[in-house]
Design a protein around this motif. Structure first.
Motif, mmCIF file in Angstrom:
data_model
loop_
_atom_site.group_PDB
_atom_site.id
_atom_site.type_symbol
_atom_site.label_atom_id
_atom_site.label_comp_id
_atom_site.label_asym_id
_atom_site.label_seq_id
_atom_site.Cartn_x
_atom_site.Cartn_y
_atom_site.Cartn_z
ATOM 1 N N ALA A 218 44.367 52.693 42.538
ATOM 2 C CA ALA A 218 45.034 51.578 41.864
ATOM 3 C C ALA A 218 45.232 50.406 42.822
ATOM 4 C CB ALA A 218 46.382 52.042 41.308
ATOM 5 N N SER A 219 45.577 50.694 44.076
ATOM 6 C CA SER A 219 45.764 49.629 45.064
ATOM 7 C C SER A 219 44.453 48.897 45.327
ATOM 8 C CB SER A 219 46.301 50.221 46.377
ATOM 9 O OG SER A 219 47.544 50.855 46.174
ATOM 10 N N ALA A 220 43.360 49.653 45.448
ATOM 11 C CA ALA A 220 42.053 49.032 45.673
ATOM 12 C C ALA A 220 41.656 48.151 44.495
ATOM 13 C CB ALA A 220 41.000 50.110 45.927
ATOM 14 N N LEU A 221 41.977 48.593 43.293
ATOM 15 C CA LEU A 221 41.669 47.790 42.103
ATOM 16 C C LEU A 221 42.498 46.508 42.066
ATOM 17 C CD1 LEU A 221 41.360 50.614 39.410
ATOM 18 C CD2 LEU A 221 39.509 49.226 40.382
ATOM 19 N N ILE A 222 43.719 46.570 42.584
ATOM 20 C CA ILE A 222 44.550 45.358 42.666
ATOM 21 C C ILE A 222 43.915 44.349 43.623
ATOM 22 C CG2 ILE A 222 46.766 44.454 43.465
ATOM 23 C CD1 ILE A 222 48.064 47.015 42.402
ATOM 24 N N PHE A 223 43.445 44.856 44.772
ATOM 25 C CA PHE A 223 42.753 43.960 45.709
ATOM 26 C C PHE A 223 41.518 43.361 45.049
ATOM 27 C CE2 PHE A 223 44.921 46.454 49.145
ATOM 28 C CZ PHE A 223 45.591 45.384 49.714
ATOM 29 N N LYS A 224 40.783 44.184 44.328
ATOM 30 C CA LYS A 224 39.572 43.703 43.647
ATOM 31 C C LYS A 224 39.911 42.627 42.622
ATOM 32 C CE LYS A 224 35.537 45.423 41.056
ATOM 33 N NZ LYS A 224 35.733 44.646 39.827
#
Length: 365
Positions: free
Chosen positions: A96-102
């Motif tokens: 979820a954190s990586a998707l937020i960065f994306k």
């Protein structure tokens, strides 16, 4: 250590098999990273997709190493269901954190720093695992950190040698047999060696957090101490003398320090902390050289006044050019340096684990 004559293809496969069994999730993500990196090299996806394809599996792999070491350092390692639930929850949160960065791509300076800091924090956690056990101690932290660093060094050298060997082999095929070799094939070999083979070698060599040898105090050995005493200590002393001479000069001339003085103080601070780390076990040995124990005891106090020089330089930059994210980080780092030096003075450099732990915590927050 096994003899080189005992090294065989079977032992090579056995080592990889053990790494897969001990770190299955990390091995999976390293494999995924390799596939994505090769795909990105040949297909050239957009920047947003490229970021997700490289950043997420690389950080997820290291995160799963941390989770596995955490499970090994705890007493309740037999509770596999609990460990699986923790691992699954953390991996979902990290995705979820990586998707937020994306979602915020292209990343501005603040988001870029955040992504880099979080990745750096995950990597440093590998060295802080001993303090998740029931009975943490600084000697255990020191030994595990040294063993982990050695494992990283060995795996990096092995990966580099293999990458160079494959590059030479491909060149030989082109020269001897007139086989056309695509330039990207060389990069494919490099990616395979450093994104998969090198991490898998590290997973084989990665030390166990809970083991009896963590309490040893016989390192660094005699040759290591000679290297530190005749090369590294004089280097640190040269940095300190240079900065003290510069401080005396600006005091006599009544001038403010230049901006780059912060760089010199930062480098000197890093050298001082490394020296204290290298000499840390010496204070627990009766036969250790006296000078090494004196360095551990007095060096933080000698360095403390130089931080004032850095503070004046930062204040001047803030006054002349205003507040930026980079200068804010530098100011926080300066305050942290004061706290670390005071801590080392009060504790007589006998408790060092809090130095990297506090650095990572402040940087992360």
């Amino acid at each position: 250590m096994p003899s080189i004559m005992n090294i065989s293809f079977h032992s090579f496969l056995s080592g990889f098999s053990k790494a897969f069994r001990r770190f299955p999730a990390a091995a999976f993500f390293f494999g995924l990273l390799t596939i994505f990196a090769v795909y990105a090299l040949h297909e050239s996806p957009d920047d947003e997709t490229l970021f997700m394809m490289l950043y997420y599996p690389a950080t997820a792999a290291v995160l799963n190493i941390v989770l596995r070491l955490l499970a090994e350092s705890r007493k309740n390692t037999q509770r596999r269901i609990t460990n699986y639930l923790i691992d699954a929850s953390v991996n979902v949160l990290w995705l979820a954190s990586a998707l937020i960065f994306k979602a915020h791509f292209p990343l501005d300076i603040a988001w870029t720093i955040s992504a880099a800091v979080i990745a750096f924090t995950i990597c440093i956690l590998i060295f802080l695992i001993p303090f998740c056990s029931a009975k943490p101690d600084d000697i255990g932290f020191w030994n595990l950190s040294v063993d982990t660093a050695v494992a990283l060094l060995i795996s990096g050298i092995a990966g580099g040698i293999l990458a160079a060997g494959l590059a030479i082999l491909l060149s030989a095929l082109h020269i001897l047999f007139d086989i056309e070799i695509n330039d990207k094939l060389y990069l494919d070999a490099v990616i395979f060696c450093f994104a998969f083979i090198t991490p898998m070698i590290f997973l084989q060599l990665c030390p166990q957090p809970a083991r009896e040898s963590l309490g040893r105090t016989d390192r660094p050995g005699r040759n290591g101490l000679r290297l530190i005493n005749f090369l590294y200590i004089p280097l640190v002393a040269a940095y300190l003398l240079t900065l003290y001479a510069y401080a005396a000069r600006i005091a006599i001339q009544a001038q403010l320090p230049r901006g780059w003085v912060s760089v010199l103080v930062t480098i000197s601070m890093a050298c001082m902390l490394l020296l204290i780390f290298f000499l840390f076990p010496v204070q627990f040995r009766k036969d250790a050289p006296k000078i090494d124990k004196q360095v551990l005891k007095y060096l933080p106090a000698v360095f403390l006044p130089l931080l004032v020089l850095m503070s004046i330089g930062i204040a001047r930059r803030l006054h002349d050019y205003g507040v930026t994210i980079e200068r804010l980080y530098l100011l926080i780092f300066n305050i942290w340096c004061y706290a670390v030096c005071i801590w080392l003075i009060v504790s007589c450099s006998r408790h060092i684990w809090i130095v990297p732990a506090s650095f990572v915590a402040i940087l992360f927050l």
